[in-house]
Design a protein around this motif. Sequence first.
Motif, PDB file in Angstrom:
ATOM      1  N   SER A   1     -37.485 -46.320 -14.574  1.00  0.00           N
ATOM      2  CA  SER A   1     -36.186 -46.971 -14.736  1.00  0.00           C
ATOM      3  C   SER A   1     -35.085 -45.928 -14.875  1.00  0.00           C
ATOM      4  CB  SER A   1     -36.190 -47.884 -15.966  1.00  0.00           C
ATOM      5  OG  SER A   1     -37.101 -48.947 -15.790  1.00  0.00           O
ATOM      6  N   LYS A   2     -33.836 -46.375 -14.713  1.00  0.00           N
ATOM      7  CA  LYS A   2     -32.694 -45.456 -14.810  1.00  0.00           C
ATOM      8  C   LYS A   2     -32.684 -44.746 -16.155  1.00  0.00           C
ATOM      9  CE  LYS A   2     -29.639 -47.856 -11.577  1.00  0.00           C
ATOM     10  NZ  LYS A   2     -28.336 -48.568 -11.425  1.00  0.00           N
ATOM     11  N   ARG A   3     -32.849 -45.497 -17.229  1.00  0.00           N
ATOM     12  CA  ARG A   3     -33.048 -44.914 -18.573  1.00  0.00           C
ATOM     13  C   ARG A   3     -34.316 -45.549 -19.100  1.00  0.00           C
ATOM     14  NH1 ARG A   3     -28.670 -45.224 -22.732  1.00  0.00           N
ATOM     15  NH2 ARG A   3     -29.428 -43.214 -23.434  1.00  0.00           N
ATOM     16  N   HIS A   4     -35.397 -44.800 -19.041  1.00  0.00           N
ATOM     17  CA  HIS A   4     -36.717 -45.385 -19.259  1.00  0.00           C
ATOM     18  C   HIS A   4     -37.203 -45.260 -20.703  1.00  0.00           C
ATOM     19  CE1 HIS A   4     -40.497 -46.691 -17.049  1.00  0.00           C
ATOM     20  NE2 HIS A   4     -40.913 -46.536 -18.310  1.00  0.00           N
ATOM     21  N   ALA A   5     -37.067 -44.048 -21.260  1.00  0.00           N
ATOM     22  CA  ALA A   5     -37.631 -43.802 -22.589  1.00  0.00           C
ATOM     23  C   ALA A   5     -36.770 -42.798 -23.344  1.00  0.00           C
ATOM     24  CB  ALA A   5     -39.060 -43.295 -22.484  1.00  0.00           C
ATOM     25  N   LEU A   6     -36.967 -42.784 -24.656  1.00  0.00           N
ATOM     26  CA  LEU A   6     -36.221 -41.874 -25.525  1.00  0.00           C
ATOM     27  C   LEU A   6     -37.188 -41.215 -26.495  1.00  0.00           C
ATOM     28  CD1 LEU A   6     -32.829 -42.460 -27.208  1.00  0.00           C
ATOM     29  CD2 LEU A   6     -34.776 -41.876 -28.642  1.00  0.00           C
ATOM     30  N   PHE A   7     -37.153 -39.890 -26.548  1.00  0.00           N
ATOM     31  CA  PHE A   7     -37.918 -39.123 -27.527  1.00  0.00           C
ATOM     32  C   PHE A   7     -36.965 -38.692 -28.636  1.00  0.00           C
ATOM     33  CE2 PHE A   7     -40.372 -38.747 -23.675  1.00  0.00           C
ATOM     34  CZ  PHE A   7     -41.695 -38.762 -24.095  1.00  0.00           C
ATOM     35  N   SER A   8     -37.368 -38.880 -29.879  1.00  0.00           N
ATOM     36  CA  SER A   8     -36.524 -38.487 -31.007  1.00  0.00           C
ATOM     37  C   SER A   8     -37.361 -37.730 -32.028  1.00  0.00           C
ATOM     38  CB  SER A   8     -35.881 -39.710 -31.666  1.00  0.00           C
ATOM     39  OG  SER A   8     -36.860 -40.599 -32.173  1.00  0.00           O
TER      40      SER A   8
ATOM     41  N   ASP B   1     -40.028 -33.733 -39.161  1.00  0.00           N
ATOM     42  CA  ASP B   1     -40.314 -33.012 -37.923  1.00  0.00           C
ATOM     43  C   ASP B   1     -41.286 -33.814 -37.061  1.00  0.00           C
ATOM     44  OD1 ASP B   1     -40.166 -30.938 -36.115  1.00  0.00           O
ATOM     45  OD2 ASP B   1     -41.734 -29.749 -37.080  1.00  0.00           O
ATOM     46  N   GLN B   2     -41.149 -35.147 -37.092  1.00  0.00           N
ATOM     47  CA  GLN B   2     -42.057 -36.020 -36.373  1.00  0.00           C
ATOM     48  C   GLN B   2     -41.396 -36.515 -35.088  1.00  0.00           C
ATOM     49  OE1 GLN B   2     -45.367 -37.174 -37.067  1.00  0.00           O
ATOM     50  NE2 GLN B   2     -45.063 -37.806 -34.939  1.00  0.00           N
ATOM     51  N   VAL B   3     -42.126 -36.425 -33.979  1.00  0.00           N
ATOM     52  CA  VAL B   3     -41.619 -36.899 -32.700  1.00  0.00           C
ATOM     53  C   VAL B   3     -42.018 -38.357 -32.491  1.00  0.00           C
ATOM     54  CG1 VAL B   3     -41.748 -36.635 -30.191  1.00  0.00           C
ATOM     55  CG2 VAL B   3     -41.601 -34.616 -31.655  1.00  0.00           C
ATOM     56  N   HIS B   4     -41.032 -39.160 -32.111  1.00  0.00           N
ATOM     57  CA  HIS B   4     -41.261 -40.568 -31.769  1.00  0.00           C
ATOM     58  C   HIS B   4     -40.843 -40.784 -30.321  1.00  0.00           C
ATOM     59  CE1 HIS B   4     -41.611 -42.090 -36.043  1.00  0.00           C
ATOM     60  NE2 HIS B   4     -41.086 -40.890 -36.222  1.00  0.00           N
ATOM     61  N   VAL B   5     -41.481 -41.724 -29.666  1.00  0.00           N
ATOM     62  CA  VAL B   5     -41.063 -42.121 -28.326  1.00  0.00           C
ATOM     63  C   VAL B   5     -40.803 -43.623 -28.336  1.00  0.00           C
ATOM     64  CG1 VAL B   5     -43.424 -42.518 -27.462  1.00  0.00           C
ATOM     65  CG2 VAL B   5     -41.576 -41.981 -25.856  1.00  0.00           C
ATOM     66  N   GLU B   6     -39.775 -44.033 -27.620  1.00  0.00           N
ATOM     67  CA  GLU B   6     -39.367 -45.443 -27.619  1.00  0.00           C
ATOM     68  C   GLU B   6     -39.045 -45.896 -26.204  1.00  0.00           C
ATOM     69  OE1 GLU B   6     -35.877 -48.304 -29.526  1.00  0.00           O
ATOM     70  OE2 GLU B   6     -36.120 -46.217 -30.164  1.00  0.00           O
TER      71      GLU B   6
ATOM     72  N   SER C   1     -45.028 -43.119 -32.883  1.00  0.00           N
ATOM     73  CA  SER C   1     -44.974 -41.722 -33.314  1.00  0.00           C
ATOM     74  C   SER C   1     -46.088 -40.980 -32.574  1.00  0.00           C
ATOM     75  CB  SER C   1     -45.150 -41.613 -34.821  1.00  0.00           C
ATOM     76  OG  SER C   1     -46.399 -42.147 -35.214  1.00  0.00           O
ATOM     77  N   LEU C   2     -45.836 -39.715 -32.256  1.00  0.00           N
ATOM     78  CA  LEU C   2     -46.749 -38.964 -31.411  1.00  0.00           C
ATOM     79  C   LEU C   2     -47.500 -37.892 -32.185  1.00  0.00           C
ATOM     80  CD1 LEU C   2     -44.528 -38.430 -28.232  1.00  0.00           C
ATOM     81  CD2 LEU C   2     -46.239 -40.207 -28.650  1.00  0.00           C
TER      82      LEU C   2
ATOM     83  N   LEU D   1     -48.066 -34.755 -21.299  1.00  0.00           N
ATOM     84  CA  LEU D   1     -48.965 -34.379 -22.395  1.00  0.00           C
ATOM     85  C   LEU D   1     -48.102 -33.759 -23.483  1.00  0.00           C
ATOM     86  CD1 LEU D   1     -51.828 -33.914 -23.576  1.00  0.00           C
ATOM     87  CD2 LEU D   1     -51.793 -31.682 -22.430  1.00  0.00           C
ATOM     88  N   TYR D   2     -48.177 -34.342 -24.685  1.00  0.00           N
ATOM     89  CA  TYR D   2     -47.356 -33.834 -25.791  1.00  0.00           C
ATOM     90  C   TYR D   2     -48.107 -32.761 -26.552  1.00  0.00           C
ATOM     91  CZ  TYR D   2     -45.345 -33.627 -30.477  1.00  0.00           C
ATOM     92  OH  TYR D   2     -44.833 -33.174 -31.665  1.00  0.00           O
ATOM     93  N   GLU D   3     -47.435 -31.606 -26.744  1.00  0.00           N
ATOM     94  CA  GLU D   3     -47.990 -30.508 -27.525  1.00  0.00           C
ATOM     95  C   GLU D   3     -46.907 -29.971 -28.441  1.00  0.00           C
ATOM     96  OE1 GLU D   3     -49.343 -27.763 -24.561  1.00  0.00           O
ATOM     97  OE2 GLU D   3     -51.267 -28.787 -24.322  1.00  0.00           O
ATOM     98  N   ARG D   4     -47.305 -29.244 -29.477  1.00  0.00           N
ATOM     99  CA  ARG D   4     -46.311 -28.683 -30.387  1.00  0.00           C
ATOM    100  C   ARG D   4     -46.813 -27.419 -31.062  1.00  0.00           C
ATOM    101  NH1 ARG D   4     -45.059 -31.729 -35.869  1.00  0.00           N
ATOM    102  NH2 ARG D   4     -44.185 -29.658 -36.206  1.00  0.00           N
ATOM    103  N   ASN D   5     -45.817 -26.587 -31.405  1.00  0.00           N
ATOM    104  CA  ASN D   5     -46.017 -25.431 -32.271  1.00  0.00           C
ATOM    105  C   ASN D   5     -45.019 -25.579 -33.393  1.00  0.00           C
ATOM    106  OD1 ASN D   5     -47.997 -24.110 -30.635  1.00  0.00           O
ATOM    107  ND2 ASN D   5     -46.338 -23.614 -29.201  1.00  0.00           N
ATOM    108  N   SER D   6     -45.026 -24.696 -34.372  1.00  0.00           N
ATOM    109  CA  SER D   6     -44.078 -24.802 -35.479  1.00  0.00           C
ATOM    110  C   SER D   6     -42.675 -24.508 -34.980  1.00  0.00           C
ATOM    111  CB  SER D   6     -44.440 -23.821 -36.593  1.00  0.00           C
ATOM    112  OG  SER D   6     -44.434 -22.503 -36.097  1.00  0.00           O
ATOM    113  N   TYR D   7     -41.670 -25.184 -35.606  1.00  0.00           N
ATOM    114  CA  TYR D   7     -40.272 -24.968 -35.249  1.00  0.00           C
ATOM    115  C   TYR D   7     -39.799 -23.611 -35.735  1.00  0.00           C
ATOM    116  CZ  TYR D   7     -37.715 -28.754 -33.058  1.00  0.00           C
ATOM    117  OH  TYR D   7     -37.189 -29.625 -32.158  1.00  0.00           O
ATOM    118  N   PRO D   8     -38.978 -22.918 -34.946  1.00  0.00           N
ATOM    119  CA  PRO D   8     -38.436 -21.640 -35.405  1.00  0.00           C
ATOM    120  C   PRO D   8     -37.493 -21.840 -36.570  1.00  0.00           C
ATOM    121  CG  PRO D   8     -37.341 -22.340 -33.382  1.00  0.00           C
ATOM    122  CD  PRO D   8     -38.474 -23.299 -33.626  1.00  0.00           C
TER     123      PRO D   8
END
Length: 260
Positions: free
Chosen positions: A41-48, A53-58, A77-78, A92-99
């Motif tokens: 879609s034109k605006r399909h999803a939102l990551f916040s 420090d938790q990532v959510h997708v909507e 929440s991811l 594929l969601y991956e993460r390291n610590s935030y600087p």
Amino acid sequence: MHCLNLVEGPGSPKSFLLEHRITTVGRNPNNDIVLDGSKVSKRHALFSIRDGDQVHVEDLDSRNGLYVDGKAVSERSLKPGMKIRVGECTFLYERNSYPTGSSSYKLAQSGAGYRLLISDGEGLLKTVEVRADCLYLGKSSDNDIVLSSADVSRRHAMLCYQDDQWELHDLESTNGTFVEGRGIEQAVLALGERFQVGSYLLALEKVDNPMSREKFEADAAEFLRQRASYLPWSVQVMLLIVLLISTVVLVGIVLMKLAS
């Protein structure tokens, strides 16, 4: 650092860093992550990034939905290793610590205090302390700021602090989000600027530099007066239908008389 790896679909493989509090994904070039594909879609999803420090997708009311590990979701929440499907594309969601010192977290670090001034459809004023740098506004009870009105969407807008400024994002709401009377999808919000969510008028202020309550209440009263002068959308549609029917009937009568 939070990372989305595009592992399947047009443009893969490719990696995207989630460097800001919110990241929009879709086919429209105005999105932060632009994807190709007829099912996107034109605006399909939102990551916040919120709740620390938790990532959510909507899902943003997309046509073909949002899937996390194969299950359709409206919001989730991811955790690292989860796969998110957006149309033909899979991340594929991956993460390291935030600087340390990331600009996305300066609100919490600085201890700066902010308040929301909110005037409802009856002109009642209330203030809400802003204790997070990412807030959802909407009708649903799981929003950070609940605005209970029929003209407010379930998830209507998002207010986020990033890069030392506040940003307001409309979340594909039915009736839109407005800043100083101008409809927006995304806008930088200055302190004291009035913004509208449904029948609510809101403004953001700093605790140690509050705006004039008298001025805000006067603006809210004018806002309500202007809204009262507008016919509801449903009434406007009904009047338009009546006008069209009347025109068709009148033309028919004229044609019948000319034919006789």
